[in-house]
Design a protein around this motif. Structure first.
Motif, PDB file in Angstrom:
ATOM      1  N   GLY A 186      39.138  17.011  45.097  1.00 42.11           N
ATOM      2  CA  GLY A 186      39.861  17.576  43.707  1.00 42.11           C
ATOM      3  C   GLY A 186      39.372  19.422  43.696  1.00 42.11           C
ATOM      4  O   GLY A 186      39.809  19.962  44.673  1.00 42.11           O
ATOM      5  N   ALA A 187      39.537  19.296  42.036  1.00 36.54           N
ATOM      6  CA  ALA A 187      39.612  20.773  41.718  1.00 36.54           C
ATOM      7  C   ALA A 187      38.348  20.750  42.544  1.00 36.54           C
ATOM      8  O   ALA A 187      36.640  20.411  42.165  1.00 36.54           O
ATOM      9  CB  ALA A 187      39.331  20.923  39.957  1.00 36.54           C
ATOM     10  N   VAL A 188      38.418  22.730  43.255  1.00 34.39           N
ATOM     11  CA  VAL A 188      37.021  23.177  43.432  1.00 34.39           C
ATOM     12  C   VAL A 188      37.576  24.626  42.679  1.00 34.39           C
ATOM     13  O   VAL A 188      38.364  24.839  43.631  1.00 34.39           O
ATOM     14  CB  VAL A 188      36.982  22.872  45.067  1.00 34.39           C
ATOM     15  N   ARG A 189      36.027  25.853  42.724  1.00 39.91           N
ATOM     16  CA  ARG A 189      35.845  26.732  42.405  1.00 39.91           C
ATOM     17  C   ARG A 189      36.449  27.092  43.801  1.00 39.91           C
ATOM     18  O   ARG A 189      35.447  27.860  44.668  1.00 39.91           O
ATOM     19  CB  ARG A 189      34.537  27.110  41.391  1.00 39.91           C
ATOM     20  N   THR A 190      37.659  27.774  43.989  1.00 35.88           N
ATOM     21  CA  THR A 190      37.174  28.918  45.400  1.00 35.88           C
ATOM     22  C   THR A 190      38.681  29.390  44.960  1.00 35.88           C
ATOM     23  O   THR A 190      38.758  30.129  43.183  1.00 35.88           O
ATOM     24  CB  THR A 190      37.962  27.859  46.551  1.00 35.88           C
ATOM     25  N   GLU A 191      39.365  30.409  45.791  1.00 39.08           N
ATOM     26  CA  GLU A 191      40.561  31.504  45.527  1.00 39.08           C
ATOM     27  C   GLU A 191      41.418  30.602  45.530  1.00 39.08           C
ATOM     28  O   GLU A 191      42.324  31.730  45.385  1.00 39.08           O
ATOM     29  CB  GLU A 191      39.981  32.696  46.789  1.00 39.08           C
ATOM     30  N   GLU A 211      37.928  24.314  33.508  1.00 32.77           N
ATOM     31  CA  GLU A 211      37.076  23.651  32.529  1.00 32.77           C
ATOM     32  C   GLU A 211      36.084  22.279  33.597  1.00 32.77           C
ATOM     33  O   GLU A 211      35.012  21.507  33.150  1.00 32.77           O
ATOM     34  CB  GLU A 211      38.072  22.624  31.952  1.00 32.77           C
ATOM     35  N   ASN A 212      36.512  22.127  34.697  1.00 38.54           N
ATOM     36  CA  ASN A 212      35.912  21.537  35.674  1.00 38.54           C
ATOM     37  C   ASN A 212      36.760  21.028  36.735  1.00 38.54           C
ATOM     38  O   ASN A 212      37.473  21.148  37.510  1.00 38.54           O
ATOM     39  CB  ASN A 212      37.328  19.597  35.087  1.00 38.54           C
ATOM     40  N   ALA A 213      35.127  22.267  37.997  1.00 35.72           N
ATOM     41  CA  ALA A 213      35.346  21.872  38.840  1.00 35.72           C
ATOM     42  C   ALA A 213      34.361  22.140  39.181  1.00 35.72           C
ATOM     43  O   ALA A 213      33.181  22.377  39.039  1.00 35.72           O
ATOM     44  CB  ALA A 213      36.180  23.818  39.340  1.00 35.72           C
ATOM     45  N   ILE A 214      34.743  21.336  41.000  1.00 34.33           N
ATOM     46  CA  ILE A 214      32.623  21.572  41.713  1.00 34.33           C
ATOM     47  C   ILE A 214      32.948  22.236  42.492  1.00 34.33           C
ATOM     48  O   ILE A 214      33.581  23.598  42.582  1.00 34.33           O
ATOM     49  CB  ILE A 214      32.414  20.080  42.285  1.00 34.33           C
ATOM     50  N   SER A 215      32.120  23.275  43.172  1.00 33.14           N
ATOM     51  CA  SER A 215      31.382  24.781  44.281  1.00 33.14           C
ATOM     52  C   SER A 215      32.022  23.617  45.410  1.00 33.14           C
ATOM     53  O   SER A 215      32.007  22.744  45.795  1.00 33.14           O
ATOM     54  CB  SER A 215      30.066  24.934  44.075  1.00 33.14           C
ATOM     55  N   ALA A 216      32.539  25.178  45.962  1.00 34.06           N
ATOM     56  CA  ALA A 216      32.565  24.542  47.547  1.00 34.06           C
ATOM     57  C   ALA A 216      31.243  24.387  47.831  1.00 34.06           C
ATOM     58  O   ALA A 216      31.987  23.099  49.318  1.00 34.06           O
ATOM     59  CB  ALA A 216      33.089  26.229  48.589  1.00 34.06           C
ATOM     60  N   GLN A 217      30.578  24.281  47.902  1.00 33.89           N
ATOM     61  CA  GLN A 217      28.973  23.943  48.593  1.00 33.89           C
ATOM     62  C   GLN A 217      28.622  22.604  48.394  1.00 33.89           C
ATOM     63  O   GLN A 217      28.298  22.205  49.505  1.00 33.89           O
ATOM     64  CB  GLN A 217      28.061  24.385  47.995  1.00 33.89           C
ATOM     65  N   ASP A 218      29.300  22.124  47.010  1.00 35.64           N
ATOM     66  CA  ASP A 218      29.147  20.694  46.989  1.00 35.64           C
ATOM     67  C   ASP A 218      30.770  20.076  48.127  1.00 35.64           C
ATOM     68  O   ASP A 218      29.807  18.805  48.605  1.00 35.64           O
ATOM     69  CB  ASP A 218      29.929  20.386  45.780  1.00 35.64           C
TER      70      ASP A 218
END
Length: 247
Positions: A186-191, A211-218
């Motif tokens: 789903g929503a992931v903090r990337t470029e 507001e709502n994102a997981i990390s790429a590492q996850d």
């Protein structure tokens, strides 16, 4: 899948210069895999390969564009020559150029189809013989957008739904020698959101991701887990959402 040789299996990661690709490179390096880092941004993958090598990993930078079959063929030859061939292919290269469907987005439409869908097919085609040698893992990075369509994301949805359908057919074709693993974040903090040109779509996406994102590492940790399963276990489809993501 064959027993891992000394030095770990060889993983090729497309789109390795940032985001999920970069995080996956770090996760697989930590698990002892040898890496071929493939991306268009040669300086970024060269710096990442140098960093990982300095930390004790084996990593080579392979500049390449998944939409250019000639550069991908050269990449496959280099991986075979320098690392002995690919055991894992992570088809991560992708673009999310969200916008309402219109003639204004013709170039972006073509770019997403060529990168997200045809690019994954091209990379798989050129590395497939290597994956088949003793067994391997084909990891396709799809999206929750490959399960749920929504207005303003029609072409992106089409590429990810297409990737999911192709992956399932490939799973049936390649079993039991090559595992096919589909990862659907789903929503992931990337470029990804940085490259959206449609103003309203960009603002809405950035707000949702903030507001709502997981990390790429996850996501990378899930990929590392999936490819580490015993040969008789195949995690074919994994959906990963932030706990608070509704759609």
């Amino acid at each position: 899948m064959s027993t891992e040789p000394a030095g770990g299996r060889v993983a090729v990661i497309t789109g390795a210069s940032s985001g999920i690709g970069e995080a996956t490179a770090r996760a697989l390096a930590a698990d002892g895999h040898r890496l071929a880092l493939l991306a268009r941004r040669a300086d970024r993958v060269a710096a990442l390969a140098q960093e990982l090598t300095a930390g004790g990993a084996t990593a080579i930078a392979v500049p390449g564009d998944v939409t250019d079959r000639d550069t991908m063929l050269a990449a496959a030859e280099r991986v075979a020559g320098e690392l002995g061939g690919a055991d894992i292919l992570v088809n991560n290269a992708g673009q999310m150029l969200l916008a309402p469907f219109s003639s204004d987005q013709v170039e972006e439409t073509r770019r997403m189809v060529e990168t997200n869908l045809l690019g994954a097919m091209t990379a798989t085609e050129v590395f497939l013989d290597q994956l088949r040698d003793g067994g391997g893992d084909l990891v396709n990075i799809s999206s929750v957008a490959g399960r749920r369509a929504r207005a303003g994301a029609s072409v992106y949805n089409a590429t990810k739904w297409g990737l999911n359908g192709w992956s399932e057919a490939m799973r049936q074709e390649l079993q039991p020698g090559v595992r096919v693993i589909v990862i659907e974040p789903g929503a992931v903090r990337t470029e990804l959101t940085d490259h959206i040109t449609h103003t309203a779509s960009k603002e809405a996406s950035e707000k949702m991701y903030a507001e709502n994102a997981i990390s790429a590492q996850d996501v990378a940790e899930v990929i590392a887990f999936a490819v580490s399963r015993p040969p008789g276990v195949s995690l074919n489809e994994i959906l990963i959402r932030p706990s608070g993501q509704v759609l």
